[in-house]
Scaffold this motif. Structure first.
Motif, PDB file in Angstrom:
ATOM      1  N   PHE A 140      -6.434  11.164   0.380  1.00  0.00           N
ATOM      2  CA  PHE A 140      -5.197  10.382   0.352  1.00  0.00           C
ATOM      3  C   PHE A 140      -5.052   9.732  -1.021  1.00  0.00           C
ATOM      4  O   PHE A 140      -5.819   8.840  -1.381  1.00  0.00           O
ATOM      5  N   ALA A 141      -4.077  10.152  -1.746  1.00  0.00           N
ATOM      6  CA  ALA A 141      -3.920   9.689  -3.127  1.00  0.00           C
ATOM      7  C   ALA A 141      -3.722   8.187  -3.209  1.00  0.00           C
ATOM      8  O   ALA A 141      -4.193   7.537  -4.145  1.00  0.00           O
ATOM      9  N   GLN A 142      -3.024   7.616  -2.219  1.00  0.00           N
ATOM     10  CA  GLN A 142      -2.753   6.180  -2.260  1.00  0.00           C
ATOM     11  C   GLN A 142      -2.292   5.712  -0.887  1.00  0.00           C
ATOM     12  O   GLN A 142      -1.999   6.521  -0.008  1.00  0.00           O
ATOM     13  N   ILE A 143      -2.252   4.400  -0.712  1.00  0.00           N
ATOM     14  CA  ILE A 143      -1.640   3.834   0.486  1.00  0.00           C
ATOM     15  C   ILE A 143      -0.163   3.676   0.177  1.00  0.00           C
ATOM     16  O   ILE A 143       0.219   2.982  -0.762  1.00  0.00           O
ATOM     17  N   ASP A 144       0.664   4.332   0.945  1.00  0.00           N
ATOM     18  CA  ASP A 144       2.099   4.336   0.689  1.00  0.00           C
ATOM     19  C   ASP A 144       2.769   3.124   1.327  1.00  0.00           C
ATOM     20  O   ASP A 144       2.286   2.571   2.313  1.00  0.00           O
ATOM     21  N   GLY A 145       3.903   2.757   0.798  1.00  0.00           N
ATOM     22  CA  GLY A 145       4.672   1.664   1.371  1.00  0.00           C
ATOM     23  C   GLY A 145       5.334   0.840   0.289  1.00  0.00           C
ATOM     24  O   GLY A 145       4.796   0.654  -0.805  1.00  0.00           O
ATOM     25  N   ASP A 146       6.551   0.346   0.600  1.00  0.00           N
ATOM     26  CA  ASP A 146       7.244  -0.542  -0.335  1.00  0.00           C
ATOM     27  C   ASP A 146       6.412  -1.806  -0.544  1.00  0.00           C
ATOM     28  O   ASP A 146       5.668  -2.230   0.351  1.00  0.00           O
ATOM     29  N   LYS A 147       6.559  -2.402  -1.726  1.00  0.00           N
ATOM     30  CA  LYS A 147       5.798  -3.607  -2.052  1.00  0.00           C
ATOM     31  C   LYS A 147       6.720  -4.764  -2.414  1.00  0.00           C
ATOM     32  O   LYS A 147       7.809  -4.560  -2.960  1.00  0.00           O
ATOM     33  N   LEU A 148       6.256  -5.952  -2.096  1.00  0.00           N
ATOM     34  CA  LEU A 148       6.936  -7.152  -2.564  1.00  0.00           C
ATOM     35  C   LEU A 148       6.745  -7.273  -4.073  1.00  0.00           C
ATOM     36  O   LEU A 148       5.710  -6.870  -4.608  1.00  0.00           O
ATOM     37  N   VAL A 149       7.733  -7.818  -4.753  1.00  0.00           N
ATOM     38  CA  VAL A 149       7.619  -8.033  -6.198  1.00  0.00           C
ATOM     39  C   VAL A 149       6.622  -9.154  -6.468  1.00  0.00           C
ATOM     40  O   VAL A 149       5.814  -9.081  -7.402  1.00  0.00           O
ATOM     41  N   LYS A 150       6.665 -10.178  -5.634  1.00  0.00           N
ATOM     42  CA  LYS A 150       5.774 -11.327  -5.791  1.00  0.00           C
ATOM     43  C   LYS A 150       4.751 -11.358  -4.657  1.00  0.00           C
ATOM     44  O   LYS A 150       4.880 -10.646  -3.658  1.00  0.00           O
ATOM     45  N   ALA A 151       3.762 -12.193  -4.808  1.00  0.00           N
ATOM     46  CA  ALA A 151       2.758 -12.365  -3.754  1.00  0.00           C
ATOM     47  C   ALA A 151       3.431 -12.906  -2.500  1.00  0.00           C
ATOM     48  O   ALA A 151       4.339 -13.739  -2.585  1.00  0.00           O
ATOM     49  N   PRO A 152       3.023 -12.453  -1.325  1.00  0.00           N
ATOM     50  CA  PRO A 152       3.615 -12.982  -0.089  1.00  0.00           C
ATOM     51  C   PRO A 152       3.268 -14.458   0.088  1.00  0.00           C
ATOM     52  O   PRO A 152       2.290 -14.953  -0.483  1.00  0.00           O
ATOM     53  N   GLN A 153       4.082 -15.138   0.873  1.00  0.00           N
ATOM     54  CA  GLN A 153       3.884 -16.572   1.090  1.00  0.00           C
ATOM     55  C   GLN A 153       2.467 -16.844   1.613  1.00  0.00           C
ATOM     56  O   GLN A 153       1.991 -16.185   2.534  1.00  0.00           O
ATOM     57  N   GLY A 154       1.807 -17.815   0.987  1.00  0.00           N
ATOM     58  CA  GLY A 154       0.465 -18.183   1.419  1.00  0.00           C
ATOM     59  C   GLY A 154      -0.636 -17.531   0.621  1.00  0.00           C
ATOM     60  O   GLY A 154      -1.816 -17.823   0.838  1.00  0.00           O
ATOM     61  N   TYR A 155      -0.265 -16.628  -0.317  1.00  0.00           N
ATOM     62  CA  TYR A 155      -1.262 -15.929  -1.128  1.00  0.00           C
ATOM     63  C   TYR A 155      -0.926 -16.087  -2.612  1.00  0.00           C
ATOM     64  O   TYR A 155       0.244 -16.191  -2.987  1.00  0.00           O
TER      65      TYR A 155
END
Length: 209
Positions: A140-155
């Motif tokens: 598996f080349a990578q874990i697929d999925g859209d990403k948040l531009v910024k860190a999620p709340q709480g991180y």
């Protein structure tokens, strides 16, 4: 399915329905063989009805601009414990030139997404061993999925797991060349892909189940 992609309308489908049914029968035989292999990974798959794992050919076009009535692929889903559920699971996609064995969790609801992020944050060492496993990375080349531009709340941005915490989906997929699907060992190759992703799927389900 290639012809259906070029003639995606009810009139053509009705005329060629027997061809689709023949392809579906072949697919059901493959799914049956895959489930038998999956049962060696998890006994719960032993009693799964392949017919119930196979997805409908009809598209839900209520909220889509594309009103084509039929899917141009054959798909089957295998959830945790052998059935369909809202947790992470396995997916077999057959489409000329685009087939793959996949798994994980696509666009989980807010509470489930929050729970998975927490699981990754709390147990990042375990998660890291899974996704950095040599065979896993090769398949598996990578874990697929859209990403948040910024860190999620709480991180924070300097969290060691931030690359994964920003994900909104957690899926992987191994391509299945058309030539491989016509060979005798096709089901074995698919089961091997599912076996390789099983620790990943199991980890996700610890967070949502």
């Amino acid at each position: 399915m290639e012809q259906l992609a070029q003639n995606n309308n009810k009139s053509w489908f009705d005329t060629h329905k027997n061809e689709y049914l023949a392809a579906k029968d072949d697919y059901e035989a493959l799914v049956t063989e895959v489930l038998a292999g999956m049962a060696t990974l998890d006994p719960a798959f032993k009693d799964v009805d392949p017919k119930k794992s196979i997805m409908r050919i009809y598209r839900d076009v209520r909220f889509s601009k594309d009103k084509s009535p039929y899917k141009t692929n054959l798909g089957a889903g295998f959830g945790m414990g052998g059935g369909k559920n809202t947790g992470a699971g396995y997916y077999l996609h057959i489409e000329p030139g685009k087939s793959f064995a996949g798994g994980g969790l696509w666009q989980p609801e807010g509470p489930a997404l929050k729970a998975i992020r927490q699981e990754i944050d709390y147990n990042f060492e375990e998660f890291g061993k899974i996704v950095n496993d040599k065979k896993f990375k090769k398949m598996f080349a990578q874990i697929d999925g859209d990403k948040l531009v910024k860190a999620p709340q709480g991180y924070s941005d300097d969290n060691p797991a931030i690359e994964y915490l920003r994900l909104k989906s957690f899926t992987v997929g191994a391509p299945l060349p058309d030539a491989d699907l016509t060979k005798k060992g096709a089901a074995k190759k698919i089961v091997d892909a599912f076996a390789t992703m099983k620790p990943f799927v199991d980890f996700l389900n610890k967070g949502v189940v």
